[in-house]
Design a protein around this motif. Structure first.
Motif, short mmCIF file in Angstrom:
data_model
loop_
_atom_site.label_atom_id
_atom_site.label_comp_id
_atom_site.label_asym_id
_atom_site.label_seq_id
_atom_site.Cartn_x
_atom_site.Cartn_y
_atom_site.Cartn_z
N UNK A 11 0.84 -1.20 0.00
CA UNK A 11 0.00 0.00 0.00
C UNK A 11 0.87 1.24 0.00
N UNK A 12 0.36 2.31 -0.61
CA UNK A 12 1.17 3.51 -0.76
C UNK A 12 2.40 3.23 -1.61
N UNK A 88 1.99 -0.02 4.25
CA UNK A 88 2.87 1.14 4.28
C UNK A 88 2.12 2.47 4.29
N UNK A 89 0.96 2.55 3.66
CA UNK A 89 0.26 3.82 3.48
C UNK A 89 -0.19 4.42 4.82
N UNK A 112 -4.19 4.69 8.37
CA UNK A 112 -3.06 3.90 8.83
C UNK A 112 -3.45 2.66 9.59
N UNK A 113 -4.06 2.85 10.75
CA UNK A 113 -4.38 1.70 11.60
C UNK A 113 -5.44 0.78 11.00
N UNK A 134 3.94 -10.62 6.77
CA UNK A 134 3.32 -9.30 6.90
C UNK A 134 4.39 -8.33 7.36
N UNK A 135 4.46 -7.18 6.68
CA UNK A 135 5.37 -6.11 7.08
C UNK A 135 4.53 -4.88 7.36
N UNK A 136 4.48 -4.47 8.61
CA UNK A 136 3.78 -3.27 9.01
C UNK A 136 4.77 -2.16 9.31
#
Length: 249
Positions: A11-12, A88-89, A112-113, A134-136
């Motif tokens: 995302x983003x 990412x966004x 975001x959240x 998953x990468x937050x």
């Protein structure tokens, strides 16, 4: 080619750190779906990714859970699987805490959240099938309590808490869930540097490595590591990719 034939949603992903991660993963063989509201930049990045691997741009408002569901379904329909989810966004406004309104707080959490929360839920069955990643994203704004960042810091720390819970719950499924807390030279930072050069230099001089990270080479390469089998024995961790600005203990 550590990500050969893996499929990622970022995302983003049309600019900044998102674009840097997309390029880094594509160079390792991943097929990338970038999600963004900026169609012009999204289409340009899609073309760049198709020269490296396979890329697909989806324009979507990720404050809408129905849109998120569609994005996940279209990704799996197009590429047949999902291995990597990168949340990412994020959009927020800076102001003192006493001036922070409900609308300002809602903007940060809704971009975001909640998208992070929704994407993880929608992706779960697909990530379980592939033992995916998953990468937050965390932020020094939350870790250090940065001035004028109440709404952003609150959402980022909420994401960190959620990530640790999900890492515990999804560990038995073989899904790794981690966070990156970055500092990077993005178009937004470049604009800030042009308008406030003294403040920019002062900020860089506080970084132990004395430089801003590169979105692809510095942040993107860490994202590749977290997306690959090299990080299979890590979960629930916050990786500080910030030149040493914050040293967790």
């Amino acid at each position: 080619m550590r990500l050969q034939d893996k499929v990622a949603i970022i995302t983003g992903g049309a600019s900044g750190i998102g674009r840097g991660m997309a390029h880094a993963m594509a160079k390792e063989g991943a097929k990338i779906v970038i999600v963004d509201v900026n169609e012009e930049k999204g289409r340009a990045t899609e073309q760049e990714l198709n020269e490296l691997s396979q890329g697909k741009f989806i324009k979507g408002d990720i404050t809408d859970r129905a849109v998120i569901k569609h994005i996940v379904e279209e990704t799996v329909s197009t590429f047949g699987r999902l291995d990597i989810m990168v949340n990412n966004a994020h959009v927020s406004k800076q102001m003192p805490f006493v001036d922070t309104t409900d609308d300002v707080l809602a903007l940060s959490f809704n971009t975001g959240f909640y998208p992070t929360y929704y994407f993880m839920q929608e992706c779960y069955p697909h990530l379980k099938a592939t033992k995916g990643k998953v990468i937050n994203f965390a932020s020094g704004a939350g870790l250090n309590g940065m001035l004028n960042q109440a709404s952003y810091a609150a959402a980022k720390e909420a994401i960190r808490g959620l990530t640790r819970v999900v890492a515990n719950e999804w560990g038995p499924d073989g899904i790794n869930v981690n966070l990156i807390s970055p500092i990077a030279y993005t178009p937004g930072v470049e604009n800030w540097k042009q308008h406030f050069p003294a403040e920019y230099e002062a900020t860089v001089n506080k970084i132990p490595l004395r430089k801003m990270g590169d979105p692809e080479q510095d942040i993107g390469r860490v994202a590749v590591f977290l997306a690959s089998s090299d990080s299979d024995y890590m979960t629930g961790q916050t990786l500080m990719v910030d030149g040493g600005s914050i040293m967790l203990r």
